[in-house]
Design a protein around this motif. Structure first.
Motif, PDB file in Angstrom:
ATOM      1  N   ARG A 127       2.969  13.914   3.651  1.00 56.23           N
ATOM      2  CA  ARG A 127       3.774  13.683   2.551  1.00 56.23           C
ATOM      3  C   ARG A 127       3.151  15.323   1.761  1.00 56.23           C
ATOM      4  O   ARG A 127       2.428  15.614   2.022  1.00 56.23           O
ATOM      5  CB  ARG A 127       3.307  12.587   1.598  1.00 56.23           C
ATOM      6  CG  ARG A 127       3.935  11.544   2.230  1.00 56.23           C
ATOM      7  CD  ARG A 127       3.467  10.242   1.128  1.00 56.23           C
ATOM      8  NE  ARG A 127       4.403  10.130  -0.080  1.00 56.23           N
ATOM      9  CZ  ARG A 127       4.866   9.078  -0.252  1.00 56.23           C
ATOM     10  NH1 ARG A 127       4.298   7.875   0.021  1.00 56.23           N
ATOM     11  NH2 ARG A 127       5.793   9.034  -1.607  1.00 56.23           N
ATOM     12  N   THR A 164       9.065   2.531  -1.890  1.00 56.20           N
ATOM     13  CA  THR A 164      10.139   3.413  -2.889  1.00 56.20           C
ATOM     14  C   THR A 164      11.439   3.675  -2.101  1.00 56.20           C
ATOM     15  O   THR A 164      12.409   3.654  -2.557  1.00 56.20           O
ATOM     16  CB  THR A 164       9.589   4.765  -3.161  1.00 56.20           C
ATOM     17  OG1 THR A 164       8.540   4.609  -3.736  1.00 56.20           O
ATOM     18  CG2 THR A 164      10.542   5.776  -4.086  1.00 56.20           C
ATOM     19  N   THR A 165      11.292   3.779  -0.864  1.00 54.70           N
ATOM     20  CA  THR A 165      12.594   3.953   0.135  1.00 54.70           C
ATOM     21  C   THR A 165      13.455   2.798   0.001  1.00 54.70           C
ATOM     22  O   THR A 165      14.645   2.870  -0.233  1.00 54.70           O
ATOM     23  CB  THR A 165      12.010   4.061   1.676  1.00 54.70           C
ATOM     24  OG1 THR A 165      11.057   5.142   1.550  1.00 54.70           O
ATOM     25  CG2 THR A 165      13.197   4.499   2.660  1.00 54.70           C
ATOM     26  N   PRO A 206       0.961  -1.153  -0.029  1.00 53.21           N
ATOM     27  CA  PRO A 206      -0.008   0.074  -0.078  1.00 53.21           C
ATOM     28  C   PRO A 206       0.793   1.346  -0.225  1.00 53.21           C
ATOM     29  O   PRO A 206       1.857   1.228   0.442  1.00 53.21           O
ATOM     30  CB  PRO A 206      -0.801  -0.224   1.294  1.00 53.21           C
ATOM     31  CG  PRO A 206       0.011  -0.916   1.983  1.00 53.21           C
ATOM     32  CD  PRO A 206       0.406  -1.930   1.420  1.00 53.21           C
ATOM     33  N   LEU A 265      10.592  -0.322  12.844  1.00 51.58           N
ATOM     34  CA  LEU A 265      11.644  -0.686  12.250  1.00 51.58           C
ATOM     35  C   LEU A 265      12.210   0.383  11.567  1.00 51.58           C
ATOM     36  O   LEU A 265      11.807   1.291  11.073  1.00 51.58           O
ATOM     37  CB  LEU A 265      11.131  -1.760  11.151  1.00 51.58           C
ATOM     38  CG  LEU A 265      10.533  -2.852  11.941  1.00 51.58           C
ATOM     39  CD1 LEU A 265       9.710  -3.861  11.065  1.00 51.58           C
ATOM     40  CD2 LEU A 265      11.911  -3.641  12.373  1.00 51.58           C
ATOM     41  N   MET A 320      14.962  -2.711   6.837  1.00 54.04           N
ATOM     42  CA  MET A 320      14.284  -3.000   5.857  1.00 54.04           C
ATOM     43  C   MET A 320      15.413  -3.414   4.735  1.00 54.04           C
ATOM     44  O   MET A 320      15.144  -4.429   4.079  1.00 54.04           O
ATOM     45  CB  MET A 320      13.852  -1.661   5.114  1.00 54.04           C
ATOM     46  CG  MET A 320      12.356  -1.688   5.072  1.00 54.04           C
ATOM     47  SD  MET A 320      11.605  -0.221   4.256  1.00 54.04           S
ATOM     48  CE  MET A 320      12.406   1.100   4.553  1.00 54.04           C
ATOM     49  N   SER A 374       3.981   2.482   2.584  1.00 55.20           N
ATOM     50  CA  SER A 374       4.372   1.510   3.310  1.00 55.20           C
ATOM     51  C   SER A 374       6.002   1.114   3.099  1.00 55.20           C
ATOM     52  O   SER A 374       6.574   0.557   3.782  1.00 55.20           O
ATOM     53  CB  SER A 374       3.868   0.183   2.779  1.00 55.20           C
ATOM     54  OG  SER A 374       4.278  -0.170   1.333  1.00 55.20           O
ATOM     55  N   GLY A 375       6.480   1.922   2.211  1.00 54.55           N
ATOM     56  CA  GLY A 375       8.174   1.804   2.269  1.00 54.55           C
ATOM     57  C   GLY A 375       8.803   1.542   1.144  1.00 54.55           C
ATOM     58  O   GLY A 375       9.900   1.242   1.009  1.00 54.55           O
ATOM     59  N   ARG A 393       1.657   8.549   7.713  1.00 54.83           N
ATOM     60  CA  ARG A 393       2.726   8.743   6.786  1.00 54.83           C
ATOM     61  C   ARG A 393       2.130   9.606   5.440  1.00 54.83           C
ATOM     62  O   ARG A 393       2.800  10.551   5.042  1.00 54.83           O
ATOM     63  CB  ARG A 393       3.439   7.619   6.434  1.00 54.83           C
ATOM     64  CG  ARG A 393       4.238   6.920   7.354  1.00 54.83           C
ATOM     65  CD  ARG A 393       5.040   5.934   6.789  1.00 54.83           C
ATOM     66  NE  ARG A 393       5.677   4.807   7.852  1.00 54.83           N
ATOM     67  CZ  ARG A 393       5.815   3.698   7.706  1.00 54.83           C
ATOM     68  NH1 ARG A 393       5.657   2.790   6.881  1.00 54.83           N
ATOM     69  NH2 ARG A 393       6.364   2.974   8.696  1.00 54.83           N
ATOM     70  N   ASP A 438       6.681   1.643  12.511  1.00 56.04           N
ATOM     71  CA  ASP A 438       7.604   2.838  12.671  1.00 56.04           C
ATOM     72  C   ASP A 438       8.613   2.035  13.964  1.00 56.04           C
ATOM     73  O   ASP A 438       9.647   3.022  14.118  1.00 56.04           O
ATOM     74  CB  ASP A 438       6.939   3.878  13.214  1.00 56.04           C
ATOM     75  CG  ASP A 438       6.326   4.900  12.213  1.00 56.04           C
ATOM     76  OD1 ASP A 438       6.506   4.307  10.995  1.00 56.04           O
ATOM     77  OD2 ASP A 438       5.461   5.559  12.746  1.00 56.04           O
ATOM     78  N   LYS A 496      17.534   8.283   2.988  1.00 52.71           N
ATOM     79  CA  LYS A 496      18.209   8.452   4.147  1.00 52.71           C
ATOM     80  C   LYS A 496      19.212   7.338   4.857  1.00 52.71           C
ATOM     81  O   LYS A 496      18.696   6.674   5.707  1.00 52.71           O
ATOM     82  CB  LYS A 496      16.875   8.331   5.293  1.00 52.71           C
ATOM     83  CG  LYS A 496      16.166   9.870   5.100  1.00 52.71           C
ATOM     84  CD  LYS A 496      14.943   9.877   5.846  1.00 52.71           C
ATOM     85  CE  LYS A 496      13.920  10.447   5.480  1.00 52.71           C
ATOM     86  NZ  LYS A 496      12.511  10.120   5.217  1.00 52.71           N
TER      87      LYS A 496
HETATM   88  N1  LIG Z   1       9.957   2.063   9.330  1.00 57.65           N
HETATM   89  C1  LIG Z   1       9.755   3.410   8.865  1.00 57.65           C
HETATM   90  N2  LIG Z   1       9.835   4.267  10.118  1.00 57.65           N
HETATM   91  C2  LIG Z   1       9.607   5.500   9.745  1.00 57.65           C
HETATM   92  N3  LIG Z   1       9.177   5.971   8.463  1.00 57.65           N
HETATM   93  C3  LIG Z   1       9.251   5.297   7.486  1.00 57.65           C
HETATM   94  C4  LIG Z   1       9.495   3.843   7.838  1.00 57.65           C
HETATM   95  N4  LIG Z   1       9.456   3.501   6.294  1.00 57.65           N
HETATM   96  C5  LIG Z   1       9.040   4.436   5.693  1.00 57.65           C
HETATM   97  N5  LIG Z   1       9.195   5.554   6.131  1.00 57.65           N
HETATM   98  C6  LIG Z   1       8.649   6.949   5.530  1.00 57.65           C
HETATM   99  O1  LIG Z   1       7.271   6.850   4.992  1.00 57.65           O
HETATM  100  C7  LIG Z   1       7.279   7.614   4.095  1.00 57.65           C
HETATM  101  C8  LIG Z   1       6.575   6.926   2.888  1.00 57.65           C
HETATM  102  O2  LIG Z   1       7.859   5.871   2.512  1.00 57.65           O
HETATM  103  P1  LIG Z   1       7.747   5.582   1.003  1.00 57.65           P
HETATM  104  O3  LIG Z   1       8.916   4.705   0.766  1.00 57.65           O
HETATM  105  O4  LIG Z   1       7.851   6.784  -0.012  1.00 57.65           O
HETATM  106  O5  LIG Z   1       6.328   4.848   0.597  1.00 57.65           O
HETATM  107  P2  LIG Z   1       5.719   4.238  -0.725  1.00 57.65           P
HETATM  108  O6  LIG Z   1       6.828   4.213  -1.826  1.00 57.65           O
HETATM  109  O7  LIG Z   1       5.527   2.704  -0.215  1.00 57.65           O
HETATM  110  O8  LIG Z   1       4.618   4.771  -0.691  1.00 57.65           O
HETATM  111  C9  LIG Z   1       8.573   8.288   3.768  1.00 57.65           C
HETATM  112  O9  LIG Z   1       8.439   9.553   4.421  1.00 57.65           O
HETATM  113  C10 LIG Z   1       9.565   7.195   4.542  1.00 57.65           C
HETATM  114  O10 LIG Z   1      10.799   7.935   5.093  1.00 57.65           O
END
Ligand SMILES: Nc1ncnc2c1ncn2[C@@H]1O[C@H](COP(=O)(O)OP(=O)(O)O)[C@@H](O)[C@H]1O
Ligand SMILES: [Mg+2]
Length: 244
Positions: A165, A22-23, A16, A226, A231, A19-20, A161, A224, A99
């Motif tokens: 954005r 792209t990161t 969804p 983790l 990851m 969820s992280g 989250r 949060d 980051k």
């Molecule tokens: N484990 C985590 N703890 C805190 N913040 C997180 C974590 N994983 C992702 N985020 C934050 O959540 C936001 C959305 O992450 P992103 O990778 O862009 O999500 P997606 O691509 O799944 O929509 C970003 O600001 C990211 O830094």
């Protein structure tokens, strides 16, 4: 002269919004020896063709119908054969600065160095990292990938989250969620398309055996507690296990 064998490994980062995905995909791209990053968001239809939800009275960017899946599938098929590897997609993906500090990167490079086969130039592996919110709604799309990461987190975490954005780049500017957008469209869109993967069709419960064994979804509950390092560590370990 010998030509090296090219092996393309397609890795999906699904799940969804917020969820992280792209990161994690961006982090792995900086670590893996040879990789290409693909964003499903770059396959959105032009914004004037994004479906309009009559009930909510907003455009709905969170349904499969907003994506040009024919174009996406053709592109992925091209990557699989190796022929499409030099076709560049203009990406609108500008957010999520990475980051992961240098120390973190070094740690992972050291981990990778224990697997010299990854750097074997007779059989070069190209990692295609595909990041998208609709990769598991349809098994025909899911089956395009060799490894299938499923990132998710509880409703409250995702909502927080998403609502913090700054917006999303589109073909005509920046999309900023109107008030209540997560509750009215983003979350219901995810639940509707992904509930079939969960026990009792409840996204707060565990994945079904079908999701884990038949679809081979590798689940990462990214709440949060983790960190980005957790990851990356988990993703890398899963890839290495798969390749070993
Ligand atoms: N484990 C985590 N703890 C805190 N913040 C997180 C974590 N994983 C992702 N985020 C934050 O959540 C936001 C959305 O992450 P992103 O990778 O862009 O999500 P997606 O691509 O799944 O929509 C970003 O600001 C990211 O830094
Ligand atoms: Mg993203």
């Amino acid at each position: 002269m010998t030509t090296s064998l090219l092996k393309v490994l397609l890795i999906a980062f699904g799940g969804p919004s917020s969820s992280g995905k792209t990161t994690a995909a961006k982090a792995l791209q900086t670590i893996l020896p040879k990789s290409l990053l693909v964003h499903l968001d770059d396959f959105y239809l032009p914004s004037d063709l994004i479906p309009y939800d009559e009930e909510v009275k907003e455009q709905n960017w969170d349904v499969p119908e907003a994506i040009d899946f024919n174009k996406f599938k053709t592109y992925i098929d091209g990557l699989r054969t190796g022929k499409g590897l030099n076709i560049q997609i203009d990406s609108l993906e500008g957010d999520t600065p990475l980051k992961l500090d240098l120390k973190g990167q070094l740690k992972f490079k050291t981990l990778l160095n224990q697997y010299p086969t990854l750097f074997n130039h007779d059989e070069e592996t190209i990692f295609v990292l595909v990041d998208g919110f609709m990769l598991y709604h349809d098994p025909k799309i899911t089956e395009l990938f060799d490894i299938r990461f499923f990132f998710h987190a509880p409703y409250e975490t995702l909502k927080y989250r998403r609502e913090h954005r700054h917006g999303y780049n589109t073909d005509v500017g920046v999309w900023v969620d109107p008030p209540g957008y997560f509750d009215r469209l983003v979350w219901p869109g995810y639940v509707k398309t992904h509930k079939y993967l969960f026990i009792n069709e409840d996204v707060d419960q565990e994945l079904t055996d079908y999701a884990k064994e038949t679809l081979q979804l590798q689940e990462f509950k990214n709440d949060d507690s983790l960190s980005l390092e957790d990851m990356v560590q988990w993703s890398l370990q899963t890839i290495i296990t798969k390749l070993s």
